[in-house]
Design a protein around this motif. Structure first.
Motif: not given
Length: 64
Positions: A41-48, A50-57
């Motif tokens: 679950k934690l790895e899934q949240v971390a991946a999400e 990272a995706r959100t951070g990339a979108q914000l960037q």
């Protein structure tokens, strides 16, 4: 008579040790499975994240 007391005490100690070690084994197995599930679950949240951070960037780059 005293021999039976000694044998009984040793038998009790052996049974008690088996019960305690069995319970400890069960606890370790259960906690290991729980840890693996929570790690997934934690790895899934971390991946999400990272995706959100990339979108914000990307949005920040477009804004500039």
């Amino acid at each position: 008579m005293q021999a039976w007391i000694v044998v009984g005490a040793w038998a009790f100690a052996v049974v008690f040790a088996v019960v305690v070690l069995g319970f400890a084994g069960y606890e370790i197995t259960w906690k290991t499975r729980r840890l693996a599930a929570e790690r997934a679950k934690l790895e899934q949240v971390a991946a999400e994240l990272a995706r959100t951070g990339a979108q914000l960037q990307a949005a920040a780059e477009r804004f500039r």
